[in-house]
Design a protein around this motif. Structure first.
Motif, mmCIF file in Angstrom:
data_model
loop_
_atom_site.group_PDB
_atom_site.id
_atom_site.type_symbol
_atom_site.label_atom_id
_atom_site.label_comp_id
_atom_site.label_asym_id
_atom_site.label_seq_id
_atom_site.Cartn_x
_atom_site.Cartn_y
_atom_site.Cartn_z
ATOM 1 N N LEU A 53 31.397 41.861 43.971
ATOM 2 C CA LEU A 53 30.872 43.140 43.472
ATOM 3 C C LEU A 53 30.157 42.971 42.136
ATOM 4 O O LEU A 53 29.181 43.668 41.847
ATOM 5 C CB LEU A 53 32.000 44.159 43.334
ATOM 6 C CG LEU A 53 32.492 44.789 44.633
ATOM 7 C CD1 LEU A 53 33.794 45.548 44.406
ATOM 8 C CD2 LEU A 53 31.436 45.733 45.215
ATOM 9 N N HIS A 85 36.192 41.207 43.717
ATOM 10 C CA HIS A 85 35.664 41.670 42.424
ATOM 11 C C HIS A 85 34.436 40.857 42.027
ATOM 12 O O HIS A 85 33.434 41.414 41.553
ATOM 13 C CB HIS A 85 36.736 41.525 41.334
ATOM 14 C CG HIS A 85 37.925 42.405 41.499
ATOM 15 N ND1 HIS A 85 39.127 41.920 41.930
ATOM 16 C CD2 HIS A 85 38.096 43.742 41.285
ATOM 17 C CE1 HIS A 85 40.008 42.913 41.972
ATOM 18 N NE2 HIS A 85 39.405 44.031 41.590
ATOM 19 N N TYR A 104 29.888 55.456 40.099
ATOM 20 C CA TYR A 104 30.402 54.490 41.064
ATOM 21 C C TYR A 104 29.393 54.243 42.183
ATOM 22 O O TYR A 104 29.366 53.159 42.770
ATOM 23 C CB TYR A 104 31.715 54.967 41.682
ATOM 24 C CG TYR A 104 32.875 55.037 40.721
ATOM 25 C CD1 TYR A 104 33.038 54.071 39.728
ATOM 26 C CD2 TYR A 104 33.825 56.051 40.814
ATOM 27 C CE1 TYR A 104 34.110 54.139 38.840
ATOM 28 C CE2 TYR A 104 34.899 56.124 39.944
ATOM 29 C CZ TYR A 104 35.035 55.166 38.958
ATOM 30 O OH TYR A 104 36.090 55.217 38.092
ATOM 31 N N TRP A 106 39.094 49.008 40.424
ATOM 32 C CA TRP A 106 38.913 47.955 39.416
ATOM 33 C C TRP A 106 39.028 48.549 38.011
ATOM 34 O O TRP A 106 39.802 48.051 37.176
ATOM 35 C CB TRP A 106 37.557 47.307 39.642
ATOM 36 C CG TRP A 106 37.186 46.154 38.759
ATOM 37 C CD1 TRP A 106 37.848 45.695 37.654
ATOM 38 C CD2 TRP A 106 36.041 45.303 38.921
ATOM 39 N NE1 TRP A 106 37.183 44.615 37.110
ATOM 40 C CE2 TRP A 106 36.084 44.353 37.875
ATOM 41 C CE3 TRP A 106 34.996 45.258 39.844
ATOM 42 C CZ2 TRP A 106 35.100 43.367 37.726
ATOM 43 C CZ3 TRP A 106 34.029 44.274 39.693
ATOM 44 C CH2 TRP A 106 34.086 43.345 38.653
ATOM 45 N N ALA A 165 31.229 46.988 36.000
ATOM 46 C CA ALA A 165 32.682 46.805 35.933
ATOM 47 C C ALA A 165 33.000 45.423 35.378
ATOM 48 O O ALA A 165 33.947 45.246 34.603
ATOM 49 C CB ALA A 165 33.301 46.993 37.312
ATOM 50 N N ARG A 178 36.478 50.354 45.625
ATOM 51 C CA ARG A 178 36.873 49.101 44.969
ATOM 52 C C ARG A 178 36.514 49.108 43.494
ATOM 53 O O ARG A 178 37.282 48.629 42.654
ATOM 54 C CB ARG A 178 36.231 47.914 45.684
ATOM 55 C CG ARG A 178 36.926 47.528 46.993
ATOM 56 C CD ARG A 178 36.143 46.457 47.736
ATOM 57 N NE ARG A 178 36.902 45.886 48.847
ATOM 58 C CZ ARG A 178 37.025 46.460 50.039
ATOM 59 N NH1 ARG A 178 36.433 47.630 50.276
ATOM 60 N NH2 ARG A 178 37.738 45.873 50.995
ATOM 61 N N VAL A 179 35.330 49.634 43.164
ATOM 62 C CA VAL A 179 34.944 49.696 41.751
ATOM 63 C C VAL A 179 35.855 50.659 40.999
ATOM 64 O O VAL A 179 36.300 50.367 39.876
ATOM 65 C CB VAL A 179 33.465 50.103 41.602
ATOM 66 C CG1 VAL A 179 33.119 50.307 40.131
ATOM 67 C CG2 VAL A 179 32.551 49.050 42.208
ATOM 68 N N SER A 232 27.156 49.262 39.847
ATOM 69 C CA SER A 232 28.443 49.611 39.231
ATOM 70 C C SER A 232 29.409 48.433 39.214
ATOM 71 O O SER A 232 30.253 48.324 38.315
ATOM 72 C CB SER A 232 29.071 50.819 39.926
ATOM 73 O OG SER A 232 29.402 50.537 41.278
ATOM 74 N N GLY A 233 29.310 47.521 40.195
ATOM 75 C CA GLY A 233 30.160 46.335 40.189
ATOM 76 C C GLY A 233 29.830 45.412 39.026
ATOM 77 O O GLY A 233 30.724 44.866 38.359
ATOM 78 N N HIS A 284 32.489 50.079 48.701
ATOM 79 C CA HIS A 284 32.045 49.648 47.373
ATOM 80 C C HIS A 284 32.635 50.546 46.281
ATOM 81 O O HIS A 284 33.236 50.047 45.314
ATOM 82 C CB HIS A 284 30.520 49.684 47.289
ATOM 83 C CG HIS A 284 29.835 48.952 48.388
ATOM 84 N ND1 HIS A 284 29.062 49.587 49.340
ATOM 85 C CD2 HIS A 284 29.822 47.638 48.719
ATOM 86 C CE1 HIS A 284 28.589 48.694 50.188
ATOM 87 N NE2 HIS A 284 29.035 47.503 49.841
ATOM 88 N N THR A 285 32.458 51.837 46.418
ATOM 89 C CA THR A 285 32.853 52.759 45.347
ATOM 90 C C THR A 285 34.364 52.779 45.119
ATOM 91 O O THR A 285 34.821 52.842 43.977
ATOM 92 C CB THR A 285 32.353 54.180 45.645
ATOM 93 O OG1 THR A 285 32.842 54.607 46.929
ATOM 94 C CG2 THR A 285 30.834 54.228 45.661
#
Length: 331
Positions: free
Chosen positions: A76, A73, A131, A94, A140, A90-91, A136-137, A87-88
């Motif tokens: 990201l 996290h 995302y 999250w 988030a 995981r976001v 986006s990370g 990536h997407t």
């Protein structure tokens, strides 16, 4: 004002064809300048190179630990990722863990930078969502902090508690009062400072003690280079080339930073022309000059002393760093 220094040269056969200029600073853990090219006091917008600064309140507030965030996290939160599934997904997970959804983001959407993902989406006529945004990370992370602070939904507003916390962190580690901000591509404010200030901040990260917010962030970046950017990207490939000993982060318009924990050094640079190839060539050259990067590693050669080919595959020239950026032994 000191003029920008030569960064990268383009040669076509035996002819010097063009040159990129810029400013760069290397700082030690006391904030003093070790090396500089161009104007260290140039006022800049660090763009996405400041994401680890923007992520500091996420940890120092207690929000990250309260939400159970892992090193993935945190990587990201500092990323300008490709929008690939690693990536997407995981976001998305999250935000799901926070009880939030894609519509709570305020970064906007764009097609992914990952070529395979982009092609697959085009073939399936799929529309990108937020995302896929490379930021986006970071957003988030903003939402995690916002949930902890109890702020309103418009967390990108410069007057919002999230952005006030980011500004306080930014000014603390740069050692400067920011003269203002511009609105970044993801709609969040991007605070300005001098190049020296940004290099000072990176050296501060490099020298931060184990367990500190700064150390947790640069360790996450070095542990997960694939999440910070993605395959074929300079940040990812160069971090791997240095065996995870250095954290790297690019920023739009020719910006780049490096955090060298073992040497307790920080680097910040800005290509005046705003081009990626100039910034990548310069950061690679400086890292080679500091002994942190192998000049013969394929990831290095892809950014400096790089053959230029035409559409027939014929080598027509070379992109190489200015002699001022490298010691004579590796020029």
């Amino acid at each position: 004002m000191t003029k920008p220094a030569p960064f990268a040269e383009i040669w076509r056969g035996p002819f010097f064809e063009s040159v990129h200029f810029g400013h760069a600073v290397v700082c030690d853990d006391t904030g003093q300048i070790v090396q500089a090219w161009g104007d260290p006091e140039a006022v800049i917008l660090p763009r996405s190179s400041s994401k680890m600064l923007q992520a500091l309140p996420l940890i120092t507030s207690g929000a990250a630990d309260k939400a159970g965030l892992t090193s993935e996290h945190l990587a990201l939160a500092c990323a300008s990722h490709q929008g690939d599934p690693i990536h997407t997904k995981r976001v998305a997970n999250w935000l799901d863990g926070l009880g939030l959804q894609e519509s709570d983001l305020r970064c906007g959407s764009h097609m992914p930078y990952g070529r395979d993902t982009e092609v697959a989406m085009i073939k399936s006529d799929e529309t990108p969502c937020q995302y896929h945004n490379n930021c986006s990370g970071k957003h988030a992370g903003f939402l995690t902090l916002n949930q902890h602070l109890g702020g309103g939904s418009e967390y990108v507003d410069p007057t919002h508690p999230v952005q006030k916390a980011c500004l306080e962190a930014f000014e603390t580690v740069t050692g400067e009062t920011s003269p203002g901000y511009g609105i970044d591509g993801c709609s969040a404010p991007n605070f300005a400072c001098t190049l020296h200030g940004m290099a000072r901040a990176m050296a501060h990260f490099a020298a931060a003690p184990e367990g500190s917010a700064e150390a947790r962030l640069h360790q996450a970046m070095r542990l997960h280079p694939d999440l910070v950017a993605g395959e074929t990207r300079a940040c990812t490939e160069l971090m791997r080339a240095m065996n995870g000993k250095v954290a790297l982060k690019t920023g739009a318009e020719g910006f780049f930073i490096a955090i060298l924990p073992e040497a307790k050094l920080g680097i910040a640079l800005k290509a005046s022309c705003g081009t990626t190839r100039a910034a990548e060539c310069a950061i690679a050259a400086i890292l080679v000059g500091l002994g942190a990067l192998d000049p013969n590693h394929p990831a290095t050669v892809a950014r400096m002393n790089t053959p230029i080919t035409n559409r027939a595959g014929t080598v027509t020239g070379i992109l190489k760093p200015s002699a001022d950026l490298l010691p004579a032994s590796v020029g």
